[in-house]
Design a protein around this motif. Structure first.
Motif, short mmCIF file in Angstrom:
data_model
loop_
_atom_site.label_atom_id
_atom_site.label_comp_id
_atom_site.label_asym_id
_atom_site.label_seq_id
_atom_site.Cartn_x
_atom_site.Cartn_y
_atom_site.Cartn_z
N GLN A 219 26.73 -6.45 -11.40
CA GLN A 219 27.96 -7.24 -11.37
C GLN A 219 28.76 -6.98 -10.09
OE1 GLN A 219 30.77 -6.57 -14.51
NE2 GLN A 219 31.40 -8.69 -14.43
N GLN B 169 27.03 -8.65 -7.20
CA GLN B 169 27.24 -10.10 -7.27
C GLN B 169 28.64 -10.47 -6.82
OE1 GLN B 169 26.56 -11.27 -11.26
NE2 GLN B 169 24.44 -11.81 -10.92
N LYS B 170 29.58 -9.65 -7.24
CA LYS B 170 30.97 -9.94 -6.89
C LYS B 170 31.15 -9.85 -5.38
CE LYS B 170 35.42 -9.27 -8.88
NZ LYS B 170 36.08 -8.79 -10.08
N GLN C 23 29.45 -12.82 -3.93
CA GLN C 23 30.00 -14.09 -4.43
C GLN C 23 28.89 -15.09 -4.74
OE1 GLN C 23 33.20 -15.43 -5.24
NE2 GLN C 23 33.38 -13.25 -5.52
N VAL C 24 27.81 -14.58 -5.27
CA VAL C 24 26.72 -15.48 -5.63
C VAL C 24 26.01 -14.88 -6.84
CG1 VAL C 24 24.98 -14.42 -4.17
CG2 VAL C 24 24.84 -16.83 -4.67
N ARG C 25 25.45 -15.74 -7.62
CA ARG C 25 24.78 -15.28 -8.82
C ARG C 25 23.32 -15.05 -8.49
NH1 ARG C 25 24.23 -18.35 -14.55
NH2 ARG C 25 22.27 -17.42 -15.13
N VAL C 26 22.79 -13.91 -8.91
CA VAL C 26 21.37 -13.65 -8.68
C VAL C 26 20.65 -13.68 -10.02
CG1 VAL C 26 21.50 -12.42 -6.52
CG2 VAL C 26 21.87 -11.20 -8.62
N ASP C 27 19.50 -14.27 -9.99
CA ASP C 27 18.70 -14.35 -11.21
C ASP C 27 17.42 -13.55 -11.10
OD1 ASP C 27 20.42 -15.99 -12.56
OD2 ASP C 27 19.62 -17.79 -11.63
#
Lengths: 443, 320
Positions: free
Chosen positions: A94, A97-98, A101-105
């Motif tokens: 988290q 990601q913060k 500023q992007v979501r990783v999958d």
């Protein structure tokens, strides 16, 4: 073997999908810290005139998010308490990601424990037509006699290390060359299935998909060894918190990997027991005042342990640094001796160059290099991971060797067994090919 | 049975049996419990959802837009509110239109004779003062242009609240006698006005006959060609809507052909100049057949001519 092929190929496809999306996370689940880096792929780099790339070919990746957190529930590089580890992974992911500023999958993880075991495999085939093709490489890889590594073990890496064509050996890439017999030496690394499964489960519970799995010893070798060392032969000792990974490189391939199930945490525990201080204090003392070589000065240097045993200001014990070194040194020696035993078992003395590179968080103990030189041989240096674009200053230390190595692994994975197609040696296909060959030979 | 104290005991090593880290030591046993910053599963998922670009755009742009749209729609759903808004808007509009800056108070008519200007002033379809927003300039222009005496008109609102009407009048070029009276026509044949008294415009020539107003340019050309005969011309009569008769005083008439009447008149003028034709006893000069001009004499002239011919030849000429 088919299952392995499937799962590893699925991971490769996942990695490709992640590269298409441009963002991938790497996750280093260690015993003392969990690091998560978010990588962005900037597309293929522009090659320079001399064929080299900028930053040793790593200019196409950039770290856009980085976070570390104290590891919980991991011992000896294996997950011990799944819920706690999951929470720690969530924290790290988290935060990274913060920052990005992007979501990783997609995530590429590494495994430091899980009792890695190396096997050297050899395979040999006759070539159907004189020129070696992709198909022949796949065939010779499939022809390797896989040892019985037992139930509950899983193949983590399978690198073709060396190809031989007739009497010539040491070929890196035999494709397109002419010969009759193709032989291969393959390095196979197996780990405990249970540890891998636990890690997979943990990552899955964090809503992430695994796009690759690597051995921590291997990736820290990628990061800490310079190219010449990888080429000429070197051992990378990654001294982590719970395990000490050993990997030996030759001709740019890992030819051996193992892990000693001891690390910096054990030194801390020894200090805590020896000085009777809490683990946190012991860790601080080890970090600030630790060492392995005592001098006369150390008898006079007093360290405030600050017992904090509940009786307030009365508990103000002091120990000399010599005492501290006296506690740390046997354990560090023991670790290095174990490493020495591993290297001996691997036949490290037969390598042309016997460079030893110490990296990992515990390699930062002052005086370790001179002590290691006594135990491991004269060619010892301390290694820090190479630079990756955008890596924060805080993550450039030796403790992040395997994280950085995972970045390199994510950007340029070496060819493994499963990157070649399964040879179609079913009967109809082969008979058809024979018929065609017969026609071609006779008409 | 193995005592539990040896649960975590390490196997003997080379030097001395050594205790390996007990399990409890992995977590901080003593001291203040360190804060665990781990997010809950829900918080973690929400954070990931928030970092999804599409979702983020939807929440940050789509949701407020939707809420605003919904609120506006609900508020406007009431009939009374819509009417009130329309009223307010109309009131504001009216207030702006009625500002003195936009009012038109005066009419200025330029380029028109007093009679026409008076007529225009009387038939103007607006009542001043009026806001310039409500002035239908195109309508005013069309209404003024409908007047026969007006050739062209230019209507504009000038600074200072003046409605400027610039008029170009038709100039009467010819008079047309009809059963209803004498009409003044301009050079294109358009009616200008009715003339009550022929003597009021002695300078203009007179034409008559049905359809004469449609060929006024030809009539003007014929009259211009009449040259020296102009003093004697009474007028032109359109015959059968196809040709002209040039009527002179003393009851003399020139029957002009359909084609090129002006040329025929020029020839007549030349003939008259040479022969002094129209001072003799000629009542008609028929030029309808250009190859064979014919004249008709008065009875007295005819008798004289017959007498002269008989005297010259001794043959009695038959009276026609």
């Amino acid at each position: 073997m088919t299952d392995l092929y499937k799962s590893q190929r699925a991971m490769r496809n996942m990695r490709r999908a992640a590269m298409d999306r441009g963002v991938i996370a790497i996750l280093d689940v260690g015993s003392s810290k969990i690091a998560c880096l978010v990588l962005r792929f900037d597309g293929p780099e522009t090659a320079r005139e001399d064929g080299l790339g900028f930053l040793a070919g790593q200019s196409q990746i950039r770290v856009i998010g980085a976070a570390t957190t104290r590891s919980r529930g991991v011992r000896h590089g294996e997950i011990d308490a799944l819920q706690e580890t999951e929470r720690a992974i969530r924290t790290a992911v988290q935060a990274a990601q913060k920052m990005a500023q992007v979501r990783v999958d997609h995530v590429i993880a590494c495994l430091s424990g899980a009792r890695p075991r190396s096997y050297g495999l050899a395979g040999e085939v006759e070539l159907s037509n004189a020129q070696v093709g992709e198909h022949d490489v796949a065939r010779v890889l499939a022809a390797c006699d896989v040892p019985d590594f037992g139930a509950g073990r899983e193949v983590l890496h399978a690198h073709p290390v060396n190809f031989s064509l007739d009497h010539r050996t040491g070929l890196g890439d035999p494709r397109g060359q002419i010969g009759n017999r193709l032989a291969v030496d393959m390095h196979l690394l197996t780990v405990d299935t249970d540890a891998v499964r636990t890690l997979l489960h943990c990552i899955k519970r964090c809503d992430l998909e695994l796009a690759g799995l690597a051995s921590s010893s291997y990736v820290s070798g990628l990061a800490a060894l310079v190219e010449d060392e990888q080429e000429l032969g070197a051992a990378c000792i990654d001294m982590g918190g719970g395990t000490t990974g050993v990997s030996i490189f030759l001709k740019r391939h890992m030819i051996f990997a193992d892990a000693v199930r001891m690390g910096g945490d054990h030194v801390t525990a020894d200090i805590a027991k020896g000085l009777r201080v809490p683990l946190a204090v012991a860790e601080r003392i080890k970090t600030m005042n630790g060492g392995v070589l005592a001098t006369g000065m150390d008898d006079r240097e007093m360290i405030d342990t600050g017992g904090d045993r509940g009786d307030g200001e009365k508990d103000r014990r002091k120990v000399s640094r010599a005492e501290l070194i006296g506690i740390m040194r046997p354990r560090v020696e023991e670790i290095l001796e174990e490493v020495r035993a591993v290297l001996d078992a691997a036949g490290f003395e037969h390598l042309p160059s016997q460079q030893v590179v110490l990296t990992g968080g515990a390699s930062q103990i002052p005086g370790l290099d001179s002590m290691a030189a006594r135990i491991l041989g004269q060619n010892v240096r301390l290694g820090r991971p190479m630079r990756v674009q955008g890596l924060p200053q805080a993550a450039t230390g030796a403790a992040f060797a395997s994280s950085v190595g995972l970045c390199l692994f994510a950007a340029h994975p070496q060819d493994e067994w499963w990157d070649f197609d399964i040879p179609a040696d079913r009967y109809p296909a082969r008979s058809l090919r024979r018929a065609v060959k017969w026609f071609r030979d006779n008409w | 049975m193995r005592p539990l104290t040896q649960l975590f005991a390490a196997r003997p090593r080379r030097v001395v049996p050594r205790r390996v880290t007990p399990r409890r030591l992995a977590a901080p046993a003593a001291g203040p419990v360190r804060h665990d910053p781990a997010p809950s599963r829900l918080a973690y998922r929400l954070e990931r959802l928030w970092l999804t670009p599409a979702y983020r755009a939807a929440v940050r742009v789509g949701l407020p837009a939707a809420v605003l749209l919904l609120a506006g729609t609900l508020w406007l759903a009431d009939e009374d509110r819509r009417a009130a808004i329309a009223d307010r808007l109309a009131g504001i509009r009216e207030g702006i239109e009625n500002r003195p800056e936009f009012m038109v108070n005066l009419v200025s008519i330029e380029g028109a004779s007093p009679v026409v200007a008076d007529a225009v002033r009387r038939m103007l379809p607006v009542r001043l003062p009026e806001s310039s927003f409500r002035l239908d300039l195109e309508g005013i222009r069309a209404a003024v242009a409908d007047l026969d005496a007006v050739r062209s008109v230019d209507v504009r609102v000038k600074p200072g609240g003046v409605l400027g009407i610039e008029i170009a009048e038709r100039v009467p070029a010819i008079l047309w006698r009809t059963p209803q009276g004498i009409q003044m026509l301009d050079e294109t044949g358009h009616r200008v006005a009715t003339l009550l008294n022929r003597a009021a415009r002695p300078d203009l020539a007179l034409i008559a006959g049905e359809g004469a107003d449609r060929v006024v340019p030809e009539a003007l050309a014929v009259l211009a060609a009449a040259g020296p005969l102009t003093g004697r011309v009474r007028g032109l009569v359109r015959m059968g809507e196809r040709r002209w008769d040039l009527v002179l005083d003393r009851d003399q008439r020139i029957l002009l052909p359909e084609t090129d009447p002006a040329g025929a008149v020029a020839r007549v003028v030349a003939l008259d100049g040479a022969e002094d034709l129209f001072n003799r006893g000629v009542t008609r000069l028929d030029l309808r057949n250009p190859d064979r001009p014919t004249i008709r004499l008065t009875a007295q002239a005819a008798a004289e001519m017959r007498g002269a011919a008989e005297a010259a030849t001794g043959v009695k000429v038959a009276k026609r």
